[in-house]
Write a protein that holds these residues in place. Structure first.
Motif, mmCIF file in Angstrom:
data_model
loop_
_atom_site.group_PDB
_atom_site.id
_atom_site.type_symbol
_atom_site.label_atom_id
_atom_site.label_comp_id
_atom_site.label_asym_id
_atom_site.label_seq_id
_atom_site.Cartn_x
_atom_site.Cartn_y
_atom_site.Cartn_z
ATOM 1 N N LEU A 12 0.666 -1.200 -0.005
ATOM 2 C CA LEU A 12 0.010 0.171 0.034
ATOM 3 C C LEU A 12 0.945 1.314 -0.140
ATOM 4 N N THR A 13 0.373 2.374 -0.326
ATOM 5 C CA THR A 13 1.143 3.480 -0.257
ATOM 6 C C THR A 13 0.150 4.620 -0.303
ATOM 7 N N ILE A 14 0.888 6.123 0.187
ATOM 8 C CA ILE A 14 -0.140 7.017 0.403
ATOM 9 C C ILE A 14 -0.092 7.815 -0.890
ATOM 10 N N LEU A 15 -1.365 7.878 -1.368
ATOM 11 C CA LEU A 15 -1.600 8.758 -2.588
ATOM 12 C C LEU A 15 -1.808 10.201 -2.464
ATOM 13 N N GLY A 16 -1.807 10.701 -1.196
ATOM 14 C CA GLY A 16 -2.035 12.056 -1.107
ATOM 15 C C GLY A 16 -2.519 12.319 0.377
ATOM 16 N N GLY A 17 -2.626 13.390 0.844
ATOM 17 C CA GLY A 17 -3.068 13.736 2.155
ATOM 18 C C GLY A 17 -3.289 15.216 2.476
ATOM 19 N N PHE A 18 -4.122 15.563 3.555
ATOM 20 C CA PHE A 18 -4.370 16.759 3.911
ATOM 21 C C PHE A 18 -4.817 17.121 5.392
ATOM 22 N N HIS A 19 -4.597 18.368 5.886
ATOM 23 C CA HIS A 19 -5.407 18.605 7.043
ATOM 24 C C HIS A 19 -6.621 19.225 7.110
ATOM 25 N N PRO A 20 -7.565 18.277 7.617
ATOM 26 C CA PRO A 20 -8.887 18.554 7.283
ATOM 27 C C PRO A 20 -9.402 20.072 8.246
ATOM 28 N N ARG A 31 -6.496 15.155 12.374
ATOM 29 C CA ARG A 31 -5.757 16.373 12.057
ATOM 30 C C ARG A 31 -4.829 16.102 10.872
ATOM 31 N N THR A 32 -4.970 14.875 10.272
ATOM 32 C CA THR A 32 -4.264 14.597 9.107
ATOM 33 C C THR A 32 -5.264 13.421 8.576
ATOM 34 N N LEU A 33 -5.432 13.447 7.120
ATOM 35 C CA LEU A 33 -6.248 12.557 6.504
ATOM 36 C C LEU A 33 -5.259 11.935 5.434
ATOM 37 N N LEU A 34 -4.943 10.832 5.497
ATOM 38 C CA LEU A 34 -3.918 10.228 4.324
ATOM 39 C C LEU A 34 -5.118 9.049 3.406
ATOM 40 N N MET A 35 -4.853 9.404 2.037
ATOM 41 C CA MET A 35 -5.447 8.616 1.282
ATOM 42 C C MET A 35 -4.610 7.266 0.785
ATOM 43 N N LEU A 36 -5.168 6.076 0.730
ATOM 44 C CA LEU A 36 -4.422 4.934 0.462
ATOM 45 C C LEU A 36 -4.719 4.166 -0.519
ATOM 46 N N GLY A 37 -3.724 3.609 -1.606
ATOM 47 C CA GLY A 37 -3.924 2.803 -2.597
ATOM 48 C C GLY A 37 -2.868 1.863 -2.845
ATOM 49 N N ASP A 75 -2.860 0.093 15.123
ATOM 50 C CA ASP A 75 -1.659 -0.097 15.743
ATOM 51 C C ASP A 75 -1.161 1.479 15.894
ATOM 52 N N LEU A 76 -1.697 2.500 15.074
ATOM 53 C CA LEU A 76 -1.435 3.837 15.006
ATOM 54 C C LEU A 76 -2.459 4.562 15.999
ATOM 55 N N GLY A 77 -3.398 4.202 16.555
ATOM 56 C CA GLY A 77 -4.529 4.925 17.355
ATOM 57 C C GLY A 77 -5.192 5.752 16.406
ATOM 58 N N ALA A 78 -5.486 5.334 15.153
ATOM 59 C CA ALA A 78 -5.945 6.131 14.144
ATOM 60 C C ALA A 78 -7.311 5.301 13.775
ATOM 61 N N LEU A 125 -6.640 6.734 6.130
ATOM 62 C CA LEU A 125 -6.295 6.717 7.566
ATOM 63 C C LEU A 125 -6.596 7.978 7.998
ATOM 64 N N ALA A 126 -7.365 8.232 9.329
ATOM 65 C CA ALA A 126 -7.771 9.514 9.918
ATOM 66 C C ALA A 126 -6.775 9.696 11.108
ATOM 67 N N LEU A 127 -6.047 10.391 11.154
ATOM 68 C CA LEU A 127 -4.895 10.309 12.242
ATOM 69 C C LEU A 127 -5.430 11.671 13.226
ATOM 70 N N LYS A 128 -4.808 11.122 14.472
ATOM 71 C CA LYS A 128 -5.110 12.328 15.492
ATOM 72 C C LYS A 128 -3.719 13.504 15.493
ATOM 73 N N GLU A 129 -2.684 12.693 14.968
ATOM 74 C CA GLU A 129 -1.530 13.648 14.950
ATOM 75 C C GLU A 129 -1.549 14.786 13.532
ATOM 76 N N ARG A 130 -0.990 15.683 13.453
ATOM 77 C CA ARG A 130 -0.690 16.334 12.214
ATOM 78 C C ARG A 130 0.768 16.134 11.901
ATOM 79 N N ILE A 131 0.647 15.379 10.642
ATOM 80 C CA ILE A 131 1.907 15.077 10.004
ATOM 81 C C ILE A 131 2.361 15.539 8.809
ATOM 82 N N ASP A 132 3.314 15.554 8.080
ATOM 83 C CA ASP A 132 3.525 16.220 6.711
ATOM 84 C C ASP A 132 2.844 15.294 5.728
#
Length: 214
Positions: A12-20, A31-37, A75-78, A125-132
Motif C-alpha cells: 500500500l502507498t500514500i496517494l496524498g493527504g491533507f489537514h482537514p 488532524r491528518t487524513l491520508l488516502m491509501l492505494g 496500531d497507530l491509534g487512528a 487513515l484519519a490520524l489524530k496527529e498532524r504530520i507532513d
C-alpha cells in the motif's frame, strides 16, 4: 519502522493527504487524513496470496482492505475509513481531490499524479496527529494531449459524462473483450497510467465486478 514502510509491507502507498477543516467531514479530532492505494509493482501478487482471496468468499479485496488497513489504524491509534460499506458512504472522491495530487480528468474520472487514471483507493487513515503529507503538484491533464477524450471505442466515456449502459452493453460484444480483460481503454490511454505498473489481471478483476454489478 516509518508509516510508509509499514504500508509498503502490505503493498500500500500514500496517494496524498491533507489537514482537514470542519467542512471536510472527517471524524472528530482528525488532524491528518491520508488516502491509501495499491503500491506497484507487486500488489496483485501480494493480494492474491491473502486468505481473503484464497477462501473463495465474496468481496475479497474489500475484506482484505478492511483487515489490513484496520490493523494498521489500530496500531497507530487512528481510524480506518473505506470507500465501501455504506450507505452512507465516505466522501472518498472529495477527499482525494483535497490532496492536491488527484483531480477530475477531462472525462470526469479521477486521475492521480502517480497512477494516472488507474488510481484506486483501498481506504484512508484519519490520524489524530498532524504530520507532513505529500505536497500538491501540477495536474498532468493541463499539459496532456488528452487521449482519454477519444479513447472509448463506443463513446460511452467522454467529457459529456459516462454512459454506463452503453459501456456494459459493449463489454458483452467480442469487440469489448480487450476492455473487459485488460482494463478500460480510456484509463489505459492516459499517459500517466501507461507508466504505472498495474497488471491487466487486476484491471480485469475490477472490470468483471463493474460489469456484473446491477
Amino acid at each position: 519502522m516509518t508509516l510508509a514502510e509499514t504500508l509498503a509491507a502490505h503493498h500500500l502507498t500514500i496517494l496524498g493527504g491533507f489537514h482537514p477543516t470542519e467542512e471536510d467531514g472527517t471524524p472528530e479530532g482528525t488532524r491528518t487524513l491520508l488516502m491509501l492505494g495499491p503500491l506497484e509493482p507487486g500488489f496483485w501478487a501480494h493480494f492474491t496470496a491473502s486468505p481473503e482471496w484464497q477462501d473463495g468468499n465474496p468481496d475479497p479485496m474489500d475484506r482484505w482492505s478492511r483487515r489490513t488497513i484496520g490493523r494498521i489504524a489500530c496500531d497507530l491509534g487512528a481510524k480506518a475509513l473505506f470507500p465501501f460499506g455504506g450507505p452512507p458512504y465516505q466522501p472518498i472522491q472529495r477527499w482525494a481531490i483535497r490532496t492536491g495530487r488527484i483531480w477530475q480528468s477531462p472525462v470526469r474520472l479521477l486521475v492521480s499524479a502517480d497512477q494516472g487514471m488507474m488510481v484506486s483507493f483501498r481506504g484512508a487513515l484519519a490520524l489524530k496527529e498532524r504530520i507532513d503529507v505529500p505536497p500538491p503538484t501540477d495536474r498532468p491533464c493541463d499539459t496532456c494531449a488528452k487521449p482519454c477524450l477519444t479513447a472509448c471505442p463506443v463513446g460511452a466515456l467522454t467529457e459529456a459524462g459516462y454512459d454506463v449502459p452503453a459501456c456494459k452493453s459493449f463489454l458483452d460484444t467480442p469487440q469489448g473483450q480487450p476492455c473487459l480483460t485488460q482494463g478500460c481503454e480510456v484509463r489505459r490511454a492516459c499517459p500517466v497510467s501507461q507508466g504505472y505498473a498495474r497488471l491487466p489481471e487486476q484491471s480485469a478483476y475490477h472490470m468483471a465486478r463493474f460489469h456484473g454489478a446491477g
